[in-house]
Write a protein that holds these residues in place. Structure first.
Motif, PDB file in Angstrom:
ATOM      1  N   ILE A  12       9.804   8.214  -0.544  1.00 22.32           N
ATOM      2  CA  ILE A  12      11.051   7.608  -1.551  1.00 22.32           C
ATOM      3  C   ILE A  12      12.103   7.367  -1.436  1.00 22.32           C
ATOM      4  N   SER A  17      15.476   1.339  -4.451  1.00 18.47           N
ATOM      5  CA  SER A  17      15.244   0.170  -4.398  1.00 18.47           C
ATOM      6  C   SER A  17      15.990  -1.282  -3.774  1.00 18.47           C
ATOM      7  N   VAL A  23      12.813   4.510  -6.131  1.00 15.76           N
ATOM      8  CA  VAL A  23      13.870   4.705  -6.768  1.00 15.76           C
ATOM      9  C   VAL A  23      15.336   3.936  -7.320  1.00 15.76           C
ATOM     10  N   ASP A  26      18.981   7.522  -8.389  1.00  7.92           N
ATOM     11  CA  ASP A  26      18.474   8.465  -9.896  1.00  7.92           C
ATOM     12  C   ASP A  26      18.369   9.183  -9.945  1.00  7.92           C
ATOM     13  N   ASP A  75      16.943  12.082 -11.525  1.00  6.26           N
ATOM     14  CA  ASP A  75      16.321  12.499 -12.138  1.00  6.26           C
ATOM     15  C   ASP A  75      14.864  11.499 -11.275  1.00  6.26           C
ATOM     16  N   LYS A  76      14.829  10.285 -11.314  1.00  4.14           N
ATOM     17  CA  LYS A  76      13.702   9.621 -10.709  1.00  4.14           C
ATOM     18  C   LYS A  76      13.131  10.554  -9.331  1.00  4.14           C
ATOM     19  N   VAL A  77      14.379  11.180  -8.754  1.00  8.01           N
ATOM     20  CA  VAL A  77      14.343  11.836  -6.869  1.00  8.01           C
ATOM     21  C   VAL A  77      13.027  12.733  -7.652  1.00  8.01           C
ATOM     22  N   ARG A  78      13.871  13.764  -8.260  1.00  8.95           N
ATOM     23  CA  ARG A  78      13.162  14.889  -8.509  1.00  8.95           C
ATOM     24  C   ARG A  78      11.723  14.859  -9.427  1.00  8.95           C
ATOM     25  N   GLU A  79      11.541  13.902 -10.213  1.00  8.02           N
ATOM     26  CA  GLU A  79      10.382  13.782 -10.468  1.00  8.02           C
ATOM     27  C   GLU A  79       9.475  13.375  -9.344  1.00  8.02           C
ATOM     28  N   ALA A  80       9.883  12.545  -8.849  1.00 10.24           N
ATOM     29  CA  ALA A  80       8.693  12.259  -7.873  1.00 10.24           C
ATOM     30  C   ALA A  80       8.346  12.669  -6.140  1.00 10.24           C
TER      31      ALA A  80
END
Ligand code: PLP
Length: 360
Positions: A81, A84, A107, A116, A118-123
């Motif tokens: 991860i 971008s 992300v 981001d 939240d995107k890191v957490r999600e991934a």
């Protein structure tokens, strides 16, 4: 004749006579046989400065990051991860996929180069699923090159490290592309070890703010570094009497590391002068905006590529090189070859160019 002032990058610096003398006197050996004492000393010195167990000297920052991707993402189905707008995603020729064979999940990079969260957490915490690749590492960057050398707060990286630890099905490492971690430490007024604490592994460059001709050191646990030596050889990065180059690093850590705040101060003062000059000039109408200066990189954003090019040419004709950058921008990077007087002269030349081509 006036000396050319090169502000395109901090990679363009010429080694000083003192650095060259120090390099010339280095004791060297075959580093593939691990017999180069100067390389050993640099690896140990950098690892200690970054609070890591071990380090390996590699030819470039790109190779350091690539080796980190090869090791952290060694299993098939691995995912890394990253931001971008990060150097590993945008500026390393896609080596993570082409050479390391790792899928990148990108992300958005937000302000200061933060990811981001939240995107890191999600991934990182995605449930295991037959459709998904497996997150093995998060790659971050500080200072952030494509975000004008900005420095995300330490708490941001600590939060990502905590998220990585929450994944229980497999280890997720946190790697830092710290090409300019020295600048980040100076900006945060922390030691490099404090800045590097949240990271499992770090690539740091000798060839940027420290003013060396080449070289990076990839640091982390001893088991990781042992594997990194194999990966470096596989990539053709095993070097022989390279202690001459490591000596430049040792010289720079002693003499150039303490002067990095000078670069930041000089660029900050250029920023202040340019801001005042462009704000005071009628007819500029927001045609020129400056990115905030936290370290040694500044973007001058403009609204017109042709006029931007004229400014770059104006500067070059007056002995100052600045970089043309995507999005009609000019990039200015303060570096150790630019002293107080040269910084002032380049400020005058750039101000003159911007006022000439951007005020109607
Ligand atoms: C943020 C960042 N990371 C990595 C690198 C790669 O370093 P090298 O040019 O030594 O491969 C650079 C180079 O400019 C960089 O700016």
């Amino acid at each position: 004749m006036q000396r050319l002032i090169d502000l395109r990058s901090d990679t363009v610096t010429q080694p000083t006579e003192e650095m060259r003398d120090f390099m010339r006197s280095a004791i060297v050996g075959d580093d593939v046989y691990e017999e180069d004492p100067t390389v050993r000393e640099l690896e140990m010195t950098v690892a200690t400065l970054l609070g890591k167990e071990s380090g390996v000297f590699v030819p470039s920052g790109t190779m350091g990051n690539l080796i980190a991707a090869m090791i952290h993402g060694r299993d098939k189905r691995s995912e890394i991860i990253c931001g971008s707008d990060s150097h590993v995603a945008r500026d390393e020729v896609g080596g993570m996929s082409a050479v390391a064979g790792v899928h990148t999940f990108q992300v958005p990079n937000l302000e200061e180069g933060r990811l981001d969260i939240d995107k890191v957490r999600e991934a990182v915490l995605a449930d295991a699923d037959i459709h998904y690749s497996v997150p093995r590492a998060v790659f971050v960057e500080t200072s952030h090159g494509n975000r004008g050398g900005r420095v995300p707060p330490l708490a941001h990286f600590e939060e990502i490290a905590a998220i990585c630890r929450q994944r229980i099905s497999n280890h997720v490492a946190l790697h830092c592309d710290g090409a300019r971690i020295w600048n980040a430490a100076a900006a945060l007024k922390l030691s490099p070890a404090d800045v590097a604490r949240p990271f499992d592994t770090v690539t740091c460059c000798m060839s940027k703010g420290l003013g060396c001709p080449m070289g990076s050191v990839l640091c982390g646990p001893l088991s990781f570094v042992t594997e990194a030596r194999w990966a470096r050889k596989m990539l053709g990065g095993g070097m022989r009497q390279v202690g001459f180059m490591a000596a430049a690093g040792l010289y720079a850590l002693k003499h150039n590391l303490p002067r990095i705040p000078d670069d930041h101060r000089r660029l900050s003062s250029m920023h202040t002068t340019l801001t005042a000059a462009t704000a005071a000039k009628e007819g500029m109408n927001g045609a020129v905006t400056l990115s905030p200066v936290e370290t040694n990189i500044m973007f001058v954003h403009t609204n017109n590529a042709a006029n931007r090019d004229s400014v770059v040419t104006h500067c070059a004709k007056n002995g100052v090189l600045v970089g043309s950058w995507p999005g009609n921008a000019i990039r200015v990077v303060m570096n150790c070859n630019v002293d107080e007087e040269a910084a002032k002269r380049s400020t005058d030349v750039l101000t003159e160019g911007l006022l000439k081509y951007f005020s109607s």
